[in-house]
Design a protein around this motif. Structure first.
Motif, mmCIF file in Angstrom:
data_model
loop_
_atom_site.group_PDB
_atom_site.id
_atom_site.type_symbol
_atom_site.label_atom_id
_atom_site.label_comp_id
_atom_site.label_asym_id
_atom_site.label_seq_id
_atom_site.Cartn_x
_atom_site.Cartn_y
_atom_site.Cartn_z
ATOM 1 N N TRP A 91 38.085 37.905 37.887
ATOM 2 C CA TRP A 91 38.237 38.575 39.185
ATOM 3 C C TRP A 91 37.342 39.808 39.244
ATOM 4 O O TRP A 91 36.687 40.060 40.256
ATOM 5 C CB TRP A 91 39.702 38.963 39.395
ATOM 6 C CG TRP A 91 39.917 39.907 40.524
ATOM 7 C CD1 TRP A 91 39.842 39.619 41.852
ATOM 8 C CD2 TRP A 91 40.218 41.296 40.423
ATOM 9 N NE1 TRP A 91 40.089 40.748 42.591
ATOM 10 C CE2 TRP A 91 40.323 41.800 41.731
ATOM 11 C CE3 TRP A 91 40.418 42.158 39.367
ATOM 12 C CZ2 TRP A 91 40.618 43.132 42.001
ATOM 13 C CZ3 TRP A 91 40.715 43.477 39.637
ATOM 14 C CH2 TRP A 91 40.805 43.952 40.935
ATOM 15 N N SER A 92 37.264 40.566 38.157
ATOM 16 C CA SER A 92 36.484 41.805 38.124
ATOM 17 C C SER A 92 34.999 41.564 38.336
ATOM 18 O O SER A 92 34.312 42.387 38.947
ATOM 19 C CB SER A 92 36.677 42.527 36.792
ATOM 20 O OG SER A 92 38.014 42.903 36.620
ATOM 21 N N VAL A 93 34.487 40.441 37.822
ATOM 22 C CA VAL A 93 33.049 40.167 37.959
ATOM 23 C C VAL A 93 32.758 39.272 39.164
ATOM 24 O O VAL A 93 31.671 38.720 39.277
ATOM 25 C CB VAL A 93 32.455 39.557 36.673
ATOM 26 C CG1 VAL A 93 32.555 40.526 35.530
ATOM 27 C CG2 VAL A 93 33.106 38.236 36.334
ATOM 28 N N ARG A 94 33.736 39.135 40.045
ATOM 29 C CA ARG A 94 33.580 38.474 41.340
ATOM 30 C C ARG A 94 33.268 36.986 41.262
ATOM 31 O O ARG A 94 32.543 36.453 42.090
ATOM 32 C CB ARG A 94 32.518 39.199 42.175
ATOM 33 C CG ARG A 94 32.914 40.619 42.472
ATOM 34 C CD ARG A 94 31.806 41.380 43.171
ATOM 35 N NE ARG A 94 32.276 42.706 43.512
ATOM 36 C CZ ARG A 94 32.771 43.052 44.696
ATOM 37 N NH1 ARG A 94 32.870 42.172 45.647
ATOM 38 N NH2 ARG A 94 33.175 44.278 44.913
ATOM 39 N N LEU A 95 33.814 36.298 40.260
ATOM 40 C CA LEU A 95 33.701 34.845 40.221
ATOM 41 C C LEU A 95 34.768 34.204 41.095
ATOM 42 O O LEU A 95 34.600 33.080 41.572
ATOM 43 C CB LEU A 95 33.824 34.333 38.777
ATOM 44 C CG LEU A 95 32.702 34.728 37.833
ATOM 45 C CD1 LEU A 95 32.993 34.251 36.432
ATOM 46 C CD2 LEU A 95 31.369 34.189 38.319
ATOM 47 N N ILE A 96 35.896 34.917 41.294
ATOM 48 C CA ILE A 96 36.993 34.474 42.148
ATOM 49 C C ILE A 96 37.385 35.638 43.047
ATOM 50 O O ILE A 96 37.317 36.793 42.632
ATOM 51 C CB ILE A 96 38.197 34.000 41.295
ATOM 52 C CG1 ILE A 96 37.838 32.685 40.604
ATOM 53 C CG2 ILE A 96 39.439 33.831 42.134
ATOM 54 C CD1 ILE A 96 38.971 32.031 39.875
ATOM 55 N N LYS A 97 37.795 35.335 44.284
ATOM 56 C CA LYS A 97 38.035 36.385 45.271
ATOM 57 C C LYS A 97 39.220 37.296 44.960
ATOM 58 O O LYS A 97 39.133 38.496 45.162
ATOM 59 C CB LYS A 97 38.239 35.768 46.649
ATOM 60 C CG LYS A 97 36.981 35.213 47.240
ATOM 61 C CD LYS A 97 37.224 34.735 48.647
ATOM 62 C CE LYS A 97 35.939 34.193 49.241
ATOM 63 N NZ LYS A 97 36.100 33.814 50.633
ATOM 64 N N THR A 98 40.342 36.735 44.512
ATOM 65 C CA THR A 98 41.526 37.568 44.289
ATOM 66 C C THR A 98 42.071 37.367 42.884
ATOM 67 O O THR A 98 41.833 36.334 42.246
ATOM 68 C CB THR A 98 42.653 37.238 45.292
ATOM 69 O OG1 THR A 98 43.121 35.919 45.043
ATOM 70 C CG2 THR A 98 42.188 37.382 46.728
ATOM 71 N N ARG A 99 42.814 38.336 42.421
ATOM 72 C CA ARG A 99 43.397 38.260 41.087
ATOM 73 C C ARG A 99 44.449 37.152 41.027
ATOM 74 O O ARG A 99 44.552 36.444 40.029
ATOM 75 C CB ARG A 99 44.018 39.619 40.741
ATOM 76 C CG ARG A 99 44.803 39.664 39.449
ATOM 77 C CD ARG A 99 43.947 40.042 38.277
ATOM 78 N NE ARG A 99 44.672 39.972 37.034
ATOM 79 C CZ ARG A 99 45.253 41.001 36.434
ATOM 80 N NH1 ARG A 99 45.174 42.199 36.976
ATOM 81 N NH2 ARG A 99 45.880 40.849 35.311
ATOM 82 N N SER A 100 45.203 36.981 42.098
ATOM 83 C CA SER A 100 46.211 35.927 42.094
ATOM 84 C C SER A 100 45.564 34.542 42.059
ATOM 85 O O SER A 100 46.091 33.619 41.422
ATOM 86 C CB SER A 100 47.146 36.056 43.293
ATOM 87 O OG SER A 100 46.423 35.961 44.493
ATOM 88 N N GLN A 101 44.420 34.364 42.702
ATOM 89 C CA GLN A 101 43.703 33.099 42.633
ATOM 90 C C GLN A 101 43.172 32.864 41.222
ATOM 91 O O GLN A 101 43.149 31.729 40.731
ATOM 92 C CB GLN A 101 42.549 33.057 43.623
ATOM 93 C CG GLN A 101 42.974 32.881 45.050
ATOM 94 C CD GLN A 101 41.801 32.912 46.013
ATOM 95 O OE1 GLN A 101 40.701 33.363 45.665
ATOM 96 N NE2 GLN A 101 42.021 32.446 47.228
ATOM 97 N N ALA A 102 42.749 33.925 40.549
ATOM 98 C CA ALA A 102 42.274 33.808 39.171
ATOM 99 C C ALA A 102 43.409 33.378 38.250
ATOM 100 O O ALA A 102 43.235 32.505 37.400
ATOM 101 C CB ALA A 102 41.684 35.133 38.709
ATOM 102 N N THR A 103 44.580 33.963 38.437
ATOM 103 C CA THR A 103 45.744 33.595 37.641
ATOM 104 C C THR A 103 46.134 32.143 37.901
ATOM 105 O O THR A 103 46.423 31.390 36.968
ATOM 106 C CB THR A 103 46.924 34.532 37.954
ATOM 107 O OG1 THR A 103 46.519 35.880 37.719
ATOM 108 C CG2 THR A 103 48.128 34.216 37.103
#
Length: 127
Positions: free
Chosen positions: A16-28
């Motif tokens: 999420w921090s390096v902008r590969l996915i838009k939101t932290r919840s989507q990353a999880t």
């Protein structure tokens, strides 16, 4: 701010921090669904990632393959985020190759069996 903030960080936070996915919840959610692999292994959201790890991510219809070069815990700007990984992903398919769903005229009603079969043939031909 973008410097290494330790030796490890959580994988969901990093992607999420390096902008590969838009939101932290989507990353999880991507980690829980098995769409994230670190060095070939499926990982949970709390898996520790280090510099030099290879991260494979399936998201938004494409696969991203990146090698971690810098660890960050907080979301950073796009220019800084690009310095945090080396992108080894295959190029995205051109927009012309993506099949477009057929659009029916407004008020045309429900498609007949013949219309449905023609639509299915078009969809199979586009693959």
């Amino acid at each position: 701010m973008a410097a290494d903030e330790g030796t490890t960080t959580r994988i969901d936070s990093w992607i999420w921090s390096v902008r590969l996915i838009k939101t932290r919840s989507q990353a999880t959610a991507a980690c829980r669904a098995g769409h994230v692999r670190v060095n070939g292994d499926r990982v949970k959201p709390a898996h520790a990632v280090r510099s030099g790890d290879e991260v494979r991510l399936r998201y938004a219809g494409r696969e991203r393959i990146v090698v971690v070069s810098k660890l960050v815990r907080k979301r950073v700007g796009a220019p800084v985020a690009a310095e945090c990984f080396v992108d080894n992903s295959p190029p995205a398919p051109p927009r012309e190759e993506i099949p477009v769903a057929p659009v029916r005229d407004r008020g045309a009603g429900r498609p007949t069996k013949r219309d449905r079969r023609e639509i299915e043939q078009l969809m199979l031909r586009g693959r």
